[in-house]
Write a protein that holds these residues in place. Structure first.
Motif, PDB file in Angstrom:
ATOM      1  N   TYR A 140       0.843  -1.196   0.000  1.00 49.90           N
ATOM      2  CA  TYR A 140       0.000   0.000   0.000  1.00 49.90           C
ATOM      3  C   TYR A 140       0.878   1.246   0.000  1.00 49.90           C
ATOM      4  O   TYR A 140       2.026   1.234   0.449  1.00 49.90           O
ATOM      5  N   THR A 141       0.326   2.311  -0.534  1.00 56.00           N
ATOM      6  CA  THR A 141       0.997   3.601  -0.545  1.00 56.00           C
ATOM      7  C   THR A 141      -0.083   4.679  -0.454  1.00 56.00           C
ATOM      8  O   THR A 141      -1.274   4.372  -0.408  1.00 56.00           O
ATOM      9  N   TYR A 142       0.330   5.920  -0.457  1.00 50.26           N
ATOM     10  CA  TYR A 142      -0.616   7.034  -0.382  1.00 50.26           C
ATOM     11  C   TYR A 142      -0.470   7.900  -1.623  1.00 50.26           C
ATOM     12  O   TYR A 142       0.648   8.242  -2.022  1.00 50.26           O
ATOM     13  N   TYR A 143      -1.594   8.236  -2.224  1.00 46.81           N
ATOM     14  CA  TYR A 143      -1.605   9.138  -3.368  1.00 46.81           C
ATOM     15  C   TYR A 143      -2.599  10.254  -3.071  1.00 46.81           C
ATOM     16  O   TYR A 143      -3.785   9.987  -2.826  1.00 46.81           O
ATOM     17  N   ASN A 144      -2.088  11.486  -3.059  1.00 45.79           N
ATOM     18  CA  ASN A 144      -2.908  12.652  -2.683  1.00 45.79           C
ATOM     19  C   ASN A 144      -3.594  12.444  -1.339  1.00 45.79           C
ATOM     20  O   ASN A 144      -4.762  12.790  -1.143  1.00 45.79           O
ATOM     21  N   GLY A 145      -2.857  11.838  -0.408  1.00 42.64           N
ATOM     22  CA  GLY A 145      -3.363  11.653   0.943  1.00 42.64           C
ATOM     23  C   GLY A 145      -4.282  10.464   1.139  1.00 42.64           C
ATOM     24  O   GLY A 145      -4.724  10.203   2.256  1.00 42.64           O
ATOM     25  N   LYS A 146      -4.571   9.705   0.072  1.00 42.65           N
ATOM     26  CA  LYS A 146      -5.490   8.576   0.164  1.00 42.65           C
ATOM     27  C   LYS A 146      -4.712   7.263   0.072  1.00 42.65           C
ATOM     28  O   LYS A 146      -3.854   7.091  -0.788  1.00 42.65           O
ATOM     29  N   TYR A 183       1.849  -4.964   2.403  1.00 40.73           N
ATOM     30  CA  TYR A 183       3.042  -4.492   3.108  1.00 40.73           C
ATOM     31  C   TYR A 183       3.134  -2.970   2.995  1.00 40.73           C
ATOM     32  O   TYR A 183       2.781  -2.390   1.972  1.00 40.73           O
ATOM     33  N   PRO A 184       3.662  -2.304   4.016  1.00 40.34           N
ATOM     34  CA  PRO A 184       3.990  -0.879   3.868  1.00 40.34           C
ATOM     35  C   PRO A 184       5.312  -0.735   3.131  1.00 40.34           C
ATOM     36  O   PRO A 184       6.170  -1.630   3.182  1.00 40.34           O
ATOM     37  N   LEU A 185       5.481   0.362   2.413  1.00 35.94           N
ATOM     38  CA  LEU A 185       6.766   0.651   1.771  1.00 35.94           C
ATOM     39  C   LEU A 185       7.736   1.180   2.818  1.00 35.94           C
ATOM     40  O   LEU A 185       7.351   1.906   3.739  1.00 35.94           O
ATOM     41  N   GLY A 186       9.002   0.811   2.697  1.00 40.92           N
ATOM     42  CA  GLY A 186      10.025   1.269   3.637  1.00 40.92           C
ATOM     43  C   GLY A 186      11.328   1.561   2.927  1.00 40.92           C
ATOM     44  O   GLY A 186      11.418   1.503   1.702  1.00 40.92           O
ATOM     45  N   LEU A 193       8.427  -3.339   2.942  1.00 44.42           N
ATOM     46  CA  LEU A 193       8.850  -3.661   1.581  1.00 44.42           C
ATOM     47  C   LEU A 193       9.871  -2.632   1.111  1.00 44.42           C
ATOM     48  O   LEU A 193       9.555  -1.453   0.959  1.00 44.42           O
ATOM     49  N   VAL A 194      11.109  -3.084   0.891  1.00 44.45           N
ATOM     50  CA  VAL A 194      12.170  -2.172   0.449  1.00 44.45           C
ATOM     51  C   VAL A 194      12.589  -2.430  -0.996  1.00 44.45           C
ATOM     52  O   VAL A 194      13.276  -1.617  -1.605  1.00 44.45           O
ATOM     53  N   GLY A 195      12.166  -3.567  -1.564  1.00 45.36           N
ATOM     54  CA  GLY A 195      12.555  -3.863  -2.936  1.00 45.36           C
ATOM     55  C   GLY A 195      11.738  -4.990  -3.528  1.00 45.36           C
ATOM     56  O   GLY A 195      11.055  -5.724  -2.816  1.00 45.36           O
ATOM     57  N   ILE A 196      11.816  -5.112  -4.863  1.00 41.91           N
ATOM     58  CA  ILE A 196      11.206  -6.223  -5.595  1.00 41.91           C
ATOM     59  C   ILE A 196      12.334  -7.005  -6.253  1.00 41.91           C
ATOM     60  O   ILE A 196      13.103  -6.459  -7.051  1.00 41.91           O
ATOM     61  N   HIS A 197      12.450  -8.282  -5.912  1.00 41.56           N
ATOM     62  CA  HIS A 197      13.514  -9.134  -6.459  1.00 41.56           C
ATOM     63  C   HIS A 197      13.324  -9.294  -7.969  1.00 41.56           C
ATOM     64  O   HIS A 197      12.260  -9.692  -8.432  1.00 41.56           O
ATOM     65  N   THR A 198      14.378  -8.955  -8.723  1.00 43.26           N
ATOM     66  CA  THR A 198      14.273  -8.999 -10.189  1.00 43.26           C
ATOM     67  C   THR A 198      15.191 -10.029 -10.840  1.00 43.26           C
ATOM     68  O   THR A 198      15.102 -10.244 -12.054  1.00 43.26           O
ATOM     69  N   GLY A 199      16.101 -10.649 -10.085  1.00 42.22           N
ATOM     70  CA  GLY A 199      16.957 -11.662 -10.702  1.00 42.22           C
ATOM     71  C   GLY A 199      18.234 -11.872  -9.917  1.00 42.22           C
ATOM     72  O   GLY A 199      18.496 -11.207  -8.916  1.00 42.22           O
ATOM     73  N   PRO A 226      14.517  -0.914  -6.002  1.00 41.89           N
ATOM     74  CA  PRO A 226      14.027  -0.281  -4.766  1.00 41.89           C
ATOM     75  C   PRO A 226      12.527  -0.030  -4.814  1.00 41.89           C
ATOM     76  O   PRO A 226      11.980   0.402  -5.836  1.00 41.89           O
ATOM     77  N   ALA A 227      11.849  -0.295  -3.699  1.00 39.66           N
ATOM     78  CA  ALA A 227      10.384  -0.252  -3.669  1.00 39.66           C
ATOM     79  C   ALA A 227       9.827   1.151  -3.850  1.00 39.66           C
ATOM     80  O   ALA A 227       8.677   1.306  -4.265  1.00 39.66           O
ATOM     81  N   HIS A 228      10.620   2.196  -3.543  1.00 40.20           N
ATOM     82  CA  HIS A 228      10.074   3.547  -3.665  1.00 40.20           C
ATOM     83  C   HIS A 228       9.738   3.888  -5.121  1.00 40.20           C
ATOM     84  O   HIS A 228       8.923   4.774  -5.384  1.00 40.20           O
ATOM     85  N   PHE A 229      10.338   3.157  -6.102  1.00 37.67           N
ATOM     86  CA  PHE A 229      10.001   3.392  -7.500  1.00 37.67           C
ATOM     87  C   PHE A 229       8.561   2.990  -7.806  1.00 37.67           C
ATOM     88  O   PHE A 229       8.000   3.408  -8.830  1.00 37.67           O
ATOM     89  N   LEU A 230       7.957   2.175  -6.957  1.00 37.90           N
ATOM     90  CA  LEU A 230       6.561   1.803  -7.171  1.00 37.90           C
ATOM     91  C   LEU A 230       5.653   3.023  -7.155  1.00 37.90           C
ATOM     92  O   LEU A 230       4.606   3.035  -7.806  1.00 37.90           O
ATOM     93  N   ASN A 231       6.060   4.046  -6.422  1.00 36.68           N
ATOM     94  CA  ASN A 231       5.268   5.287  -6.393  1.00 36.68           C
ATOM     95  C   ASN A 231       5.225   5.961  -7.763  1.00 36.68           C
ATOM     96  O   ASN A 231       4.254   6.645  -8.092  1.00 36.68           O
TER      97      ASN A 231
END
Length: 397
Positions: free
Chosen positions: A98-104, A174-177, A238-244, A263-268
């Motif tokens: 989960y993440t927040y977009y425009n406060g939601k 999971y929360p992003l971290g 969640l700090v990352g997504i395993h890619t290989g 890195p998981a922050h790119f999911l945003n």
């Protein structure tokens, strides 16, 4: 005089005690091992293992919880599998966050792009698919899912998955971290045989576009399907997504020394693209240096290095995806290059909701050309598509 010195000493001791009481309790591996063993034993041994210092007891309890083995049941609504429709031997992991977009608060899934767009030989995971959640070892739950955004394999290698609103009561995201300079992480996902936690992934490098860690699993066949796994820190974020993962270059040593995670922050950025009609700026890094900026749905099909007056020094079309290593070598081979010319192709779906195969550079589909100044870092979007120049061609400027 002596009473005065005694008062000063008393005050100093009080301040020293106060500083010590606010300090973070130090937990040694021996202390943690003793505490974990006492928890299993119970009774008097357990009570004796709990420190009288309340802060230390709390910190020990938290650390022990973080080191408990992950069970399949505990991941209900957090991890899922996606299966290739044409060949069920090919499976990929996925994670809910989960993440927040425009406060939601918003809930999504994440997978890897090469599960979708690597399919030049056979179709990959389609745009609409069923995500398989494991409720227990012998029970699964199928939830309809849609891939709403996907980025090129060698840019972020991520896709964003949307689930129906009614499924959110089952999902446990999971929360992003952040990595926060931690030396070890762990991952949770599935290989072809089932649930597979991977502990003690030692952090080798924390690059802007990639977290590189060790991979304790030596046998490559056991790692198939792990792409898309959740890479987590000690706070279970969640700090990352395993890619290989990759094998060492030393032919005598087959132990895989390195794995990769985006890195998981790119999911945003994918979430931003989802809300903005596919538009979001994605940085392209070579090591720690940020080069061109692309749109989320673009991949590179050719590049050329030009000198200060626009004469081509090196030009190359890209068959599958641009290799950062190859481009880095060319930049080192031509240190006097001033401009980098990049041509991109848009990612898209076909009428059957499958990712379009990577097409030839010389096809008729629309493309975009960028000119990047290697000296100033400025980037220009050129008004029309330009074929890659050849070194035998005359100056461009």
């Amino acid at each position: 005089m002596k009473p005065f010195l005694g008062i000063i000493l008393f005050i100093s001791c009080c301040f020293g005690f106060a500083r010590q009481s606010h300090a973070q309790p130090k937990i040694t591996p021996k202390m943690l091992k003793r505490y974990a063993a006492a928890l299993k034993t119970g009774g008097t041994a357990r009570r004796c293992a709990i420190p009288r210092n309340a802060k230390l007891a709390t910190a020990l309890s938290k650390k022990a919880r973080q080191q408990r083995p992950a069970t399949l049941e505990a991941q209900q609504g957090r991890l899922f599998q996606a299966v290739f429709p044409k060949d069920e031997r090919f499976k990929f992991s996925g994670v809910v966050f989960y993440t927040y977009y425009n406060g939601k608060k918003e809930i999504y899934g994440a997978m890897v792009s090469h599960a979708v767009s690597s399919a030049s030989l056979f179709p990959g995971v389609p745009r609409h698919f069923e995500a398989t959640f494991f409720v227990s070892k012998n029970q699964t739950k199928k939830i309809p899912a849609e891939i709403v955004v996907f980025s090129p394999v060698n840019i972020l290698d991520l896709v964003l998955v949307k689930f129906p609103d009614e499924a959110e009561t089952f999902l446990n995201p999971y929360p992003l971290g952040k990595l926060n300079n931690e030396k070890k992480v762990f991952s949770l996902g599935y290989n072809d045989k089932g649930f597979l936690p991977v502990y003690n992934r030692r952090v080798i490098q924390d690059l802007p576009y990639s977290i590189r860690t060790s991979m304790p699993i030596a046998e490559r066949s056991l790692r198939q399907g792990l792409c898309g796994s959740a890479v987590l820190n000690s706070q279970n974020q969640l700090v990352g997504i395993h890619t290989g993962s990759a094998l060492t270059e030393n032919p005598k040593n087959t132990q895989p020394p390195c794995s990769f995670a985006t890195p998981a922050h790119f999911l945003n950025l994918l979430v931003e693209s989802y809300h903005n009609g596919g538009k979001a700026t994605v940085p392209f890094y070579i090591d720690n240096e940020r080069f061109i900026n692309l749109n989320m749905n673009e991949y590179i099909v050719s590049y050329a290095l030009l000198n200060a007056v626009g004469k081509p020094l090196k030009a190359k079309t890209v068959q599958l995806h641009l290799s950062r290593t190859d481009l880095k070598k060319q930049l080192q081979a031509f240190p006097h290059a001033k401009f980098l010319l990049i041509t991109t192709h848009p990612l898209s779906w076909d009428e059957n909701n499958l990712a379009l195969p990577l097409t030839s550079f010389f096809d008729e589909t629309p493309k975009t050309t960028y000119l990047y100044n290697l000296r100033t870092g400025k980037q220009y979007k050129l008004p029309s598509f330009i074929h890659p120049p050849r070194p035998s061609q005359p100056n461009w400027f």
